[in-house]
Motif scaffolding. Structure first.
Motif, mmCIF file in Angstrom:
data_model
loop_
_atom_site.group_PDB
_atom_site.id
_atom_site.type_symbol
_atom_site.label_atom_id
_atom_site.label_comp_id
_atom_site.label_asym_id
_atom_site.label_seq_id
_atom_site.Cartn_x
_atom_site.Cartn_y
_atom_site.Cartn_z
ATOM 1 N N LEU A 270 0.827 -1.202 0.000
ATOM 2 C CA LEU A 270 0.000 0.000 0.000
ATOM 3 C C LEU A 270 0.867 1.259 0.000
ATOM 4 O O LEU A 270 0.625 2.210 -0.764
ATOM 5 N N GLY A 271 1.903 1.276 0.843
ATOM 6 C CA GLY A 271 2.785 2.436 0.898
ATOM 7 C C GLY A 271 3.519 2.677 -0.406
ATOM 8 O O GLY A 271 3.654 3.826 -0.859
ATOM 9 N N THR A 272 3.981 1.608 -1.049
ATOM 10 C CA THR A 272 4.705 1.753 -2.319
ATOM 11 C C THR A 272 3.788 2.252 -3.421
ATOM 12 O O THR A 272 4.185 3.071 -4.266
ATOM 13 N N LEU A 273 2.547 1.782 -3.438
ATOM 14 C CA LEU A 273 1.582 2.277 -4.429
ATOM 15 C C LEU A 273 1.315 3.771 -4.228
ATOM 16 O O LEU A 273 1.198 4.523 -5.201
ATOM 17 N N LEU A 274 1.230 4.201 -2.981
ATOM 18 C CA LEU A 274 1.039 5.630 -2.711
ATOM 19 C C LEU A 274 2.256 6.430 -3.158
ATOM 20 O O LEU A 274 2.122 7.533 -3.717
ATOM 21 N N ASP B 57 4.955 18.622 -6.908
ATOM 22 C CA ASP B 57 4.557 19.427 -5.751
ATOM 23 C C ASP B 57 4.280 18.591 -4.501
ATOM 24 O O ASP B 57 3.702 19.107 -3.539
ATOM 25 N N SER B 58 4.675 17.330 -4.498
ATOM 26 C CA SER B 58 4.465 16.503 -3.307
ATOM 27 C C SER B 58 5.197 17.105 -2.111
ATOM 28 O O SER B 58 6.360 17.516 -2.219
ATOM 29 N N THR B 59 4.515 17.172 -0.978
ATOM 30 C CA THR B 59 5.115 17.760 0.219
ATOM 31 C C THR B 59 5.915 16.717 0.987
ATOM 32 O O THR B 59 5.690 15.509 0.862
ATOM 33 N N TYR B 60 6.825 17.201 1.813
ATOM 34 C CA TYR B 60 7.617 16.289 2.635
ATOM 35 C C TYR B 60 6.732 15.538 3.631
ATOM 36 O O TYR B 60 7.020 14.394 3.987
ATOM 37 N N LEU B 61 5.652 16.183 4.100
ATOM 38 C CA LEU B 61 4.750 15.516 5.029
ATOM 39 C C LEU B 61 4.107 14.297 4.366
ATOM 40 O O LEU B 61 4.086 13.198 4.940
ATOM 41 N N THR B 62 3.612 14.480 3.147
ATOM 42 C CA THR B 62 2.993 13.366 2.415
ATOM 43 C C THR B 62 4.016 12.272 2.142
ATOM 44 O O THR B 62 3.760 11.083 2.374
ATOM 45 N N MET B 63 5.176 12.680 1.638
ATOM 46 C CA MET B 63 6.218 11.695 1.339
ATOM 47 C C MET B 63 6.639 10.939 2.601
ATOM 48 O O MET B 63 6.814 9.722 2.584
ATOM 49 N N LEU C 254 6.366 6.947 3.224
ATOM 50 C CA LEU C 254 7.590 6.192 3.495
ATOM 51 C C LEU C 254 7.488 5.456 4.830
ATOM 52 O O LEU C 254 7.942 4.319 4.954
ATOM 53 N N ALA C 255 6.874 6.103 5.833
ATOM 54 C CA ALA C 255 6.718 5.462 7.134
ATOM 55 C C ALA C 255 5.801 4.247 7.037
ATOM 56 O O ALA C 255 6.052 3.214 7.691
ATOM 57 N N LEU C 256 4.751 4.338 6.243
ATOM 58 C CA LEU C 256 3.850 3.199 6.059
ATOM 59 C C LEU C 256 4.597 2.035 5.411
ATOM 60 O O LEU C 256 4.488 0.885 5.845
ATOM 61 N N THR C 257 5.367 2.353 4.386
ATOM 62 C CA THR C 257 6.167 1.316 3.718
ATOM 63 C C THR C 257 7.202 0.724 4.672
ATOM 64 O O THR C 257 7.396 -0.493 4.728
ATOM 65 N N GLY C 258 7.866 1.583 5.434
ATOM 66 C CA GLY C 258 8.877 1.105 6.384
ATOM 67 C C GLY C 258 8.287 0.223 7.461
ATOM 68 O O GLY C 258 8.906 -0.769 7.875
#
Length: 501
Positions: free
Chosen positions: A363-367, A374-380, A384-388
């Motif tokens: 799910l995290g990788t698909l996101l 314009d992706s924000t660091y908060l979104t990224m 990344l935390a979900l994937t991790g």
């Protein structure tokens, strides 16, 4: 002095952590390395990628056979020699005056660092009684994983503070020399154990040649962009496919030799149990996806900042800092999630936490594949935390599934196999960025020649292209995790009952 196994293990882990740290330490500073070495990020990315993939390859190759060599020559002696090799490589890397010299130095570093991992696992078997041996092996695996997980953050912080990638390697020398002296002192009271058997030189040659051919064959795709900014080649160089096929042939020959060897490098019986074999498949695919994330995030951030602030002389330093912290959202959550992953595997068996981890990572990788200019660091960071979290939940279950198939005398080689297979996947992941990413970027640039942004906002156009390529490579990672999910589904779900001595 009486032997204190826990203290000795801590000394061993210091050197392992240092070697693993250098596995990913250059990921955050590679753009600065390329600038200092006058290497173009547009036309020579394929050569620069060998600073990372060369280390991965040598680290994995040395791991496959140095453990067995230490059984024959003495583990303490070979361990200290390997630590010395790592320090020599560090000095060569710090003093490198060309990209080729830096790549060679990184290979020397990795040969010593990778060999220390399986040797330390064998040493743990000498130091600890059977009841505590598995825990010691788990600590070594955790330290090795933690080292390469925080390497990028360590590199980013030092670049921010001192603006020198060479310092990363110079610092290895005083730390490594202290580790060398302390480890020698700590291992004095450990009895030297030497096996009277033989060494499978043919097997070592075949598996090393297979890994080298596989990596070079995949990395050859990067030469698609080696001609100019847009690239002029219609396909990979002619040697790429033959090398990959040769790698598979050599692997088949290795399996044939190992089945008949009196002293095999790897006990192939580990692959005859379904859960163990499928866990190995999962580990390779997870390593592939992990490498994409570790490499893609710094490239994405460096590209965006360089295009937004082309005249800022401090931009590479800032990019290394921000990339290091952003990647920590992935790696620190991996480290934290590994603890409940181990608890769940101990209670319910490897399959349930492996499935949960793979679903979250997928799910995290698909996101992450939807990142844009314009992706924000908060979104990224959240993605990344979900994937991790998902990848962290997998660390212990995958190792546990392989360990279930191992006898008490195979635990060291089984643990080394777990780490080596993950690194094989990471090597393939790094190589795929040049095999797929470079030609795809060139194709999108050529196809967008009529895009109004080319003239009105060229920086935005180039960033849109870069974001699309990053998103597509994350989709490759998602596909790998999907296959891993299918493999994990077929694993056995019974919890481990260890009755071995």
């Amino acid at each position: 002095m009486p032997n204190k196994p826990a203290f000795t293990l801590a000394l061993i882990c210091l050197a392992i952590f240092l070697g693993a740290l250098d596995l990913t330490v250059v990921s955050a500073v590679l753009p600065r390395v390329m600038l200092d070495m006058r290497v173009s990020i547009d036309t020579d990315l394929n050569r620069a990628a060998w600073v990372v993939s060369g280390y991965l390859l040598a680290y994995t190759v040395s791991m496959t056979f140095m453990g067995r060599l230490s059984d024959l020559l003495g583990r303490q002696r070979v361990y200290l020699i390997c630590l010395g090799i790592f320090l020599v490589g560090s000095a060569l890397a710090a003093a490198a005056t060309s990209l080729e010299m830096l790549i060679l130095a990184r290979v020397v570093q990795a040969f010593g660092a990778g060999a220390m991992v399986p040797i330390s696992m064998a040493l743990a078997g000498d130091l600890f009684p059977p009841a505590r041996r598995a825990l010691a092996l788990g600590v070594i695996g955790a330290v090795d994983t933690a080292g390469w997980m925080v390497g990028h953050l360590y590199g980013g912080v030092l670049m921010r503070a001192f603006d020198s990638w060479r310092l990363l390697f110079w610092l290895n020398l005083p730390i490594g020399l202290v580790a060398l002296a302390l480890t020698w002192w700590g291992l004095r009271g450990v009895a030297q154990r030497r096996d009277q058997g033989g060494f499978d030189w043919l097997g070592a040659l075949l598996i090393s040649a297979s890994l080298i051919a596989f990596n070079i064959g995949l990395a050859a795709g990067g030469e698609l962009g080696a001609t100019d900014f847009y690239g002029q080649r219609s396909g990979p160089p002619p040697y790429a496919l033959p090398l990959v096929l040769l790698a598979l042939l050599l692997l088949a020959a290795f399996v044939w030799v190992e089945r008949r060897s009196a002293h095999p490098l790897i006990d192939l019986h580990l692959f005859q149990q379904r859960s163990s074999a499928l866990a190995c498949v999962v580990n390779v695919l997870v390593g592939f996806t992990l490498a994409l994330a570790i490499t893609n995030v710094p490239l994405f951030i460096n590209t965006r900042l360089a295009l937004q602030f082309p005249t800022d002389p401090d931009i590479l330093r800032r990019a290394a800092w921000e990339a290091g912290w952003m990647l920590s959202a992935l790696t620190l959550t991996m480290a934290v999630a590994a603890i409940p992953g181990g608890a769940l595997a101990g209670r319910f068996g490897p399959r349930p936490p492996a499935l949960l981890g793979l679903v979250l990572a997928l799910l995290g990788t698909l996101l992450m594949s939807r990142w844009h200019t314009d992706s924000t660091y908060l979104t990224m960071g959240l993605e990344l935390a979900l994937t991790g979290t998902g990848l962290g939940l997998l660390i212990s279950p995958v190792a546990e599934a392989v360990m279930q198939a191992a006898t008490s005398t195979q635990r060291g080689s089984a643990s080394a196999l777990v780490i080596a297979l993950r690194l094989v996947g990471m090597t393939a992941g790094v190589a795929s960025l040049t095999l797929y990413g470079v030609p795809r970027q060139d194709a999108l640039r050529r196809a967008g020649v009529d895009n109004p942004l080319v003239t009105s906002d060229p920086a935005r156009f180039l960033m849109d292209v870069a974001a699309q390529v990053v998103g597509e490579t994350f989709l490759l990672g998602a596909a790998a995790l999907g296959l891993a999910l299918l493999a994990a589904w077929w694993m056995r779900s019974s919890p481990r009952v260890d009755t071995s001595p």
